[in-house]
Motif scaffolding. Structure first.
Motif, mmCIF file in Angstrom:
data_model
loop_
_atom_site.group_PDB
_atom_site.id
_atom_site.type_symbol
_atom_site.label_atom_id
_atom_site.label_comp_id
_atom_site.label_asym_id
_atom_site.label_seq_id
_atom_site.Cartn_x
_atom_site.Cartn_y
_atom_site.Cartn_z
ATOM 1 N N TYR A 1 10.047 0.037 30.243
ATOM 2 C CA TYR A 1 10.072 -1.429 30.150
ATOM 3 C C TYR A 1 10.900 -1.875 28.950
ATOM 4 O O TYR A 1 11.258 -1.081 28.086
ATOM 5 N N PHE A 2 11.189 -3.200 28.904
ATOM 6 C CA PHE A 2 12.021 -3.692 27.797
ATOM 7 C C PHE A 2 11.454 -5.011 27.256
ATOM 8 O O PHE A 2 10.238 -5.167 27.167
ATOM 9 N N LYS A 3 12.318 -5.959 26.938
ATOM 10 C CA LYS A 3 11.908 -7.140 26.175
ATOM 11 C C LYS A 3 10.800 -7.939 26.845
ATOM 12 O O LYS A 3 9.855 -8.388 26.167
ATOM 13 N N GLU A 4 10.921 -8.152 28.138
ATOM 14 C CA GLU A 4 9.978 -9.036 28.816
ATOM 15 C C GLU A 4 8.544 -8.528 28.634
ATOM 16 O O GLU A 4 7.651 -9.268 28.212
ATOM 17 N N GLU A 5 8.331 -7.246 28.944
ATOM 18 C CA GLU A 5 6.982 -6.693 28.852
ATOM 19 C C GLU A 5 6.522 -6.590 27.397
ATOM 20 O O GLU A 5 5.366 -6.893 27.084
ATOM 21 N N ALA A 6 7.428 -6.144 26.516
ATOM 22 C CA ALA A 6 7.054 -5.972 25.118
ATOM 23 C C ALA A 6 6.573 -7.286 24.507
ATOM 24 O O ALA A 6 5.552 -7.334 23.811
ATOM 25 N N ILE A 7 7.311 -8.366 24.768
ATOM 26 C CA ILE A 7 6.939 -9.679 24.222
ATOM 27 C C ILE A 7 5.669 -10.196 24.886
ATOM 28 O O ILE A 7 4.735 -10.669 24.210
ATOM 29 N N ASP A 8 5.606 -10.108 26.197
ATOM 30 C CA ASP A 8 4.455 -10.627 26.933
ATOM 31 C C ASP A 8 3.173 -9.924 26.506
ATOM 32 O O ASP A 8 2.148 -10.568 26.238
ATOM 33 N N TRP A 9 3.203 -8.583 26.418
ATOM 34 C CA TRP A 9 1.994 -7.841 26.074
ATOM 35 C C TRP A 9 1.576 -8.084 24.618
ATOM 36 O O TRP A 9 0.383 -8.132 24.311
ATOM 37 N N ALA A 10 2.548 -8.190 23.730
ATOM 38 C CA ALA A 10 2.219 -8.462 22.328
ATOM 39 C C ALA A 10 1.494 -9.803 22.207
ATOM 40 O O ALA A 10 0.463 -9.931 21.528
ATOM 41 N N TYR A 11 2.046 -10.838 22.871
ATOM 42 C CA TYR A 11 1.450 -12.167 22.815
ATOM 43 C C TYR A 11 0.070 -12.162 23.475
ATOM 44 O O TYR A 11 -0.892 -12.751 22.962
ATOM 45 N N GLN A 12 -0.028 -11.463 24.581
ATOM 46 C CA GLN A 12 -1.299 -11.387 25.310
ATOM 47 C C GLN A 12 -2.364 -10.710 24.459
ATOM 48 O O GLN A 12 -3.514 -11.167 24.401
ATOM 49 N N PHE A 13 -2.002 -9.629 23.787
ATOM 50 C CA PHE A 13 -2.976 -8.906 22.962
ATOM 51 C C PHE A 13 -3.468 -9.781 21.812
ATOM 52 O O PHE A 13 -4.669 -9.854 21.532
ATOM 53 N N LEU A 14 -2.545 -10.447 21.132
ATOM 54 C CA LEU A 14 -2.920 -11.251 19.972
ATOM 55 C C LEU A 14 -3.782 -12.446 20.356
ATOM 56 O O LEU A 14 -4.764 -12.763 19.667
ATOM 57 N N HIS B 1 0.848 -1.197 0.000
ATOM 58 C CA HIS B 1 0.000 0.000 0.000
ATOM 59 C C HIS B 1 0.885 1.249 0.000
ATOM 60 O O HIS B 1 2.022 1.219 0.461
ATOM 61 N N THR B 2 0.316 2.341 -0.508
ATOM 62 C CA THR B 2 1.013 3.626 -0.393
ATOM 63 C C THR B 2 0.646 4.321 0.914
ATOM 64 O O THR B 2 1.417 5.111 1.440
ATOM 65 N N PHE B 3 -0.549 4.033 1.425
ATOM 66 C CA PHE B 3 -0.966 4.558 2.731
ATOM 67 C C PHE B 3 -1.341 3.384 3.627
ATOM 68 O O PHE B 3 -2.005 2.441 3.183
ATOM 69 N N PHE B 4 -0.919 3.441 4.887
ATOM 70 C CA PHE B 4 -1.290 2.393 5.832
ATOM 71 C C PHE B 4 -1.254 2.976 7.243
ATOM 72 O O PHE B 4 -0.713 4.057 7.472
ATOM 73 N N GLU B 5 -1.827 2.230 8.183
ATOM 74 C CA GLU B 5 -1.826 2.630 9.587
ATOM 75 C C GLU B 5 -0.935 1.689 10.380
ATOM 76 O O GLU B 5 -1.060 0.470 10.262
ATOM 77 N N MET B 6 -0.057 2.259 11.169
ATOM 78 C CA MET B 6 0.848 1.472 12.001
ATOM 79 C C MET B 6 0.464 1.654 13.469
ATOM 80 O O MET B 6 0.569 2.752 14.022
ATOM 81 N N LEU B 7 -0.027 0.570 14.064
ATOM 82 C CA LEU B 7 -0.289 0.571 15.499
ATOM 83 C C LEU B 7 1.034 0.330 16.214
ATOM 84 O O LEU B 7 1.797 -0.549 15.805
ATOM 85 N N GLY B 8 1.317 1.081 17.255
ATOM 86 C CA GLY B 8 2.610 0.910 17.920
ATOM 87 C C GLY B 8 2.582 1.278 19.384
ATOM 88 O O GLY B 8 1.899 2.219 19.785
ATOM 89 N N ASN B 9 3.316 0.489 20.189
ATOM 90 C CA ASN B 9 3.542 0.861 21.590
ATOM 91 C C ASN B 9 5.035 1.107 21.779
ATOM 92 O O ASN B 9 5.875 0.404 21.206
ATOM 93 N N PHE B 10 5.358 2.130 22.562
ATOM 94 C CA PHE B 10 6.734 2.596 22.678
ATOM 95 C C PHE B 10 7.114 2.771 24.142
ATOM 96 O O PHE B 10 6.314 3.230 24.958
ATOM 97 N N SER B 11 8.375 2.440 24.425
ATOM 98 C CA SER B 11 8.927 2.648 25.761
ATOM 99 C C SER B 11 10.226 3.415 25.632
ATOM 100 O O SER B 11 11.110 3.037 24.856
ATOM 101 N N PHE B 12 10.344 4.520 26.380
ATOM 102 C CA PHE B 12 11.545 5.346 26.353
ATOM 103 C C PHE B 12 12.256 5.216 27.700
ATOM 104 O O PHE B 12 11.953 5.941 28.651
ATOM 105 N N GLY B 13 13.152 4.215 27.782
ATOM 106 C CA GLY B 13 13.895 3.985 29.012
ATOM 107 C C GLY B 13 13.049 3.402 30.124
ATOM 108 O O GLY B 13 13.420 3.493 31.298
#
Length: 876
Positions: free
Chosen positions: A99-112, A85-97
């Protein structure tokens, strides 16, 4: 798997992470704000670059967004694959210093799995080959079987762009089954659609040095991206993104307006998908202020739009059509992106205008391209020369990419090197035309050196109109000198100065510099290499470096300039009120005499709109709003909502100009203290200066009053000539125009009677040539219409015959030929005869066998031309 609409998926994502302590931020505009490195926002993390590199502080250490994105690097794949596509929507969660890998992976799996209900045994994970910690989390903590975790190389699962923050990635894929694969043995990483990448988790944990080392970052970040279109295709069990609720209403609308069905033909499906995809991009891009043009992101908008127009014509859709689809895009997306609802009408107008503009040239350009391809086929060649591609681009507005795409469809390629060479030749011509641009190189270097020696200039002109100061340097003929004498011109640098240097569209001040024995006129003032340079003419005496001088600006000119500059600020805000928020400043000129303001807008401003704009500005003048200026940090000014010029470079400290509660802009110019000092604002003219750019010229103060007085004098003079009162002028002119129309109608009637009378006489005097009744005559003073009427009358008088008529009209001659049907059957052709006749009089023409017209530029050859008619008829 839970079936959901795209709106439900988006909201569920935002709500899920909001519950995890994330701040929900609205999508950033597609046009990057203060990031000249990006043409478009093309990823969810793009608006947060400054947060990731530590140059700015985020409002929250956890953020979640649904970000609008545009990418056109794979535009030729749109419609051919399931997910480009030329236009699309990107859903994203971001952490700035945070949480890190543990939460990012756990929450992604939990959401899906829990929120969307995706089947766990169909989820596959890819990780960077050396990221053992990610493997441990996925396998031991989440419980994903080892055989569904695939380690991949750096080019697949490691994110970095040169030096700076970088890190490994972990991608989540969903196995859609063998029906979507290329064969039974298909594996993760294959280019087919079986293993659909759903989510990418980027673990920014390293800092890459210039030496190629990867050092641990003290503050690690998380950047993730989920394609909304892909999630929708999964949850709606759609074979491709195009069969989801994000696209199907668009596709249905397109097919309802053409004689094709979706899903019946790959060729027509391609056209439908391209249009559906491109209209989303165009709608959102224009909604965020990117107007079609020939440069930068405007060129991208124009290219995408024109590509869609071409595919609309393939489907047989009558252009303009694309603008009608905007309403469907707004229906689908407007609930979340309210800016589309607000700007729907403007977006439609801009697209329709661009469609009509392209329609005018598309057919002509396509015909030329077809001719080029036909010639190449005859010669057995398969490459379109670069100069031809450039000609289509430069003359007909055909994007080179569009030419290449059409060529590829017909088995041809494009000479890219030849095209670039033609482009470079054009650039060279442009560069040669700019030889007189700005300061000479040696003088510029000279002023840079003086800046390093003397420091930047001290401008005191906001608070002072006169001062005592010192001459620091004198420059003449690109040389630094120590003294000038009577009659000489030079450039002077002062220790401090009240003279405003030309900047931001405002012209520089004029004024005087003097000592006890010298007087200098300041002609213009410019800023060169951060130094204020005074162009002066020494009228008497002499001046040396180091002397103390008295300087004073021309206060009257400064005041007039200030009135016009403040008026431009009021004008810009009024334009936004009346025309819309898409209005952006494209340029300006502020002089003591007038102001000129260029702005982005897609069509001519109507008289009604101009009156409203003028009324608003004058209301603010009458309100006598206070002008407040203040210096502050750039970020603080942005937070206050100050308007800045796109692409303009600002330092950390900026000056804001606030007019009451009405206008707030970044500006370094000079202004009035209260808007009442403007006195009066009057628009003189509105015009177009480029595609999507309009210009308003106006005057204020005494110049405005002078203009009104001139108009009143003209009306008084006109009234005197019409022998009427000024209030009766319009009625008097209307009466005269009606009388002129009546007289013209009477003249036409008399001409018709005269033509009829002459026709009877001429018919009776018809000569015989080859056994045919022929009327050949000079009918002086008749135009084409008169000749045709005379010819029609003669044709009625003659049962069978040929009529050739000619008439002199000032510096030209016109001809008409008519032949009865029976003689046409015998081989006589009015168009062929009149063409040869007109050549004798230095012209040409043609037409149908029964009637034709022509013209010539040599009236003195009329008699000879008509004699040629006799020869032609006699020879048939």
């Amino acid at each position: 798997m839970i079936e959901m609409s795209s709106t439900q998926i988006r909201q569920k994502f935002l709500d899920f992470f909001a519950d995890k302590g994330h701040q929900v931020l609205p999508s950033a505009p597609l046009v990057p704000q203060n990031d000249p490195t990006l043409l478009w926002i093309n990823a969810g993390m793009a608006p947060f670059k400054d947060y990731f590199n530590g140059s700015a502080t985020p409002p929250n250490s956890r953020i979640v967004t649904s970000q609008k994105c545009i990418r056109t690097n794979d535009i030729t794949n749109v419609g051919k694959t399931a997910r480009h596509h030329t236009f699309f929507e990107m859903l994203g969660n971001f952490s700035f210093g945070d949480y890190f890998k543990e939460e990012a992976i756990d929450w992604a799996y939990q959401f899906l799995t829990e929120e969307l209900g995706l089947e766990e045994d169909k989820l596959w994970i890819s990780i960077y080959k050396d990221d053992d910690r990610a493997f441990e989390i996925w396998h031991h903590e989440i419980g994903v079987p080892q055989d569904r975790i695939v380690r991949m190389d750096k080019d697949e699962n490691f994110w970095e762009i040169g030096i700076g923050p970088c890190g490994p990635c972990s991608e989540i894929h969903y196995d859609r089954g063998i029906d979507f694969g290329c064969d039974d043995g298909c594996e993760l990483g294959c280019d087919c659609d079986r293993y659909l990448e759903v989510w990418n988790l980027v673990f920014t944990q390293y800092n890459k040095t210039v030496d190629g080392e990867y050092l641990d970052l003290p503050n690690k970040n998380i950047d993730t991206g989920v394609g909304l279109e892909r999630l929708a295709s999964l949850l709606q069990e759609a074979p491709t993104n195009f069969e989801t609720d994000l696209f199907m209403p668009l596709i249905e609308f397109i097919t309802q307006n053409c004689d094709v069905e979706y899903g019946q033909s790959e060729e027509t499906d391609l056209s439908i998908k391209v249009i559906a995809d491109h209209i989303r991009s165009i709608t959102f891009a224009i909604g965020d202020g990117a107007l079609p043009s020939n440069e930068g992101r405007g060129y991208v908008v124009r290219r995408v739009l024109r590509r869609a127009v071409r595919y609309a014509k393939v489907l047989g859709l009558e252009v303009p059509f694309l603008h009608k689809i905007v309403a469907i895009v707004v229906d689908i997306m407007g609930e979340h992106y309210s800016e589309l609802v607000k700007r729907e009408e403007q977006i439609m107008k801009i697209i329709k205008q661009e469609e009509l503009r392209f329609e005018e040239t598309l057919e002509q350009g396509m015909n030329i391209l077809d001719e080029v391809i036909a010639e190449l086929e005859e010669d057995g060649l398969k490459q379109i020369p670069g100069d031809k591609v450039f000609m289509l681009y430069d003359t007909y507005g055909f994007p080179a990419e569009l030419t290449e795409e059409i060529a590829l469809e017909q088995g041809f390629e494009v000479d890219h090197d030849g095209f670039e060479e033609a482009m470079q030749q054009q650039r060279n011509r442009a560069r040669e035309a700019r030889e007189d641009y700005d300061q000479g190189h040696s003088e510029l270097e000279l002023f840079k050196g003086l800046r390093d020696e003397l420091g930047v200039s001290k401008f005191i002109g906001y608070d002072h109109k006169a001062a005592t100061t010192e001459v620091l340097a004198i420059v003449k003929d690109e040389q630094e000198i120590t003294k000038i004498t009577t009659g000489e011109e030079a450039k002077i640098i002062l220790e401090k100065t009240p003279f405003y240097a030309e900047s931001g569209g405002q012209v520089g001040d004029q004024g005087i510099i003097k000592t006890d024995c010298a007087s200098l006129k300041v002609i213009e003032v410019q800023e060169v290499a951060d130094i204020i340079v005074h162009q002066v003419e020494l009228e008497r005496g002499s001046l040396e470096v180091g002397e103390e001088v008295e300087v004073e600006i021309a206060s009257g000119l400064r005041a007039a300039t200030a009135r016009n500059h403040t008026a431009t600020h009021l004008l810009q805000q009024a334009l936004k009120e009346v025309l819309g928020d898409h209005v952006k400043q494209s340029g300006s000129l502020v002089t003591p005499e007038r102001l000129r303001f260029d702005f982005t807008h897609f069509e001519a401003v109507t008289e009604e709109q101009l009156c409203k704009i003028e009324e608003i500005v004058n209301q603010k003048v009458i309100a006598n709003l206070a002008m407040v200026t203040e210096k502050m940090e750039l970020e603080e000014a942005k937070q206050l909502g100050a308007t800045a010029l796109f692409g303009e470079k600002y330092g950390e400290q900026v000056r804001i100009v606030k007019i009451g509660d009405y206008s707030l802009e970044l500006c370094g110019g000079t202004h009035v203290d209260y808007t009442g000092e403007i006195g009066f604002f009057k628009i003189l003219d509105e015009s177009g200066i480029a595609a999507g750019v309009r210009r308003i010229e106006a005057v204020t103060g005494q110049a405005g009053l002078n203009y009104v007085q001139q108009q009143e004098d003209m009306i008084a003079d006109l009234a005197d000539k019409l022998r009427a009162n000024p209030a009766e002028v319009v009625d008097k002119v209307d009466s005269l125009q009606n009388k002129v129309k009546s007289l013209q109608k009477e003249i036409t009637g008399l001409k018709d009677k005269l033509a009829s009378s002459q026709s009877e006489d001429l018919a009776s005097q018809a000569e015989e040539i080859n056994g045919i009744d022929v009327v050949i005559d000079e009918a002086d003073g008749l135009d084409n219409t008169g000749l045709r009427k005379m010819g029609d009358n003669l044709k009625q008088e003659l049962d069978s015959g040929i009529i050739i008529l000619g008439s002199k009209l000032k510096e030209k001659v016109v001809f008409v030929a008519m032949i009865t049907d029976d003689l046409v059957e015998q081989g006589y052709h009015a168009g062929e005869i009149i063409g040869q006749v007109a050549q004798v009089a230095g012209g040409g023409g043609g037409g149908r066998p029964t009637m034709a017209q022509a013209g010539g530029s040599q009236p003195d050859k009329l008699t000879a031309a008509l004699e040629k008619a006799r020869e032609i008829i006699a020879g048939v």
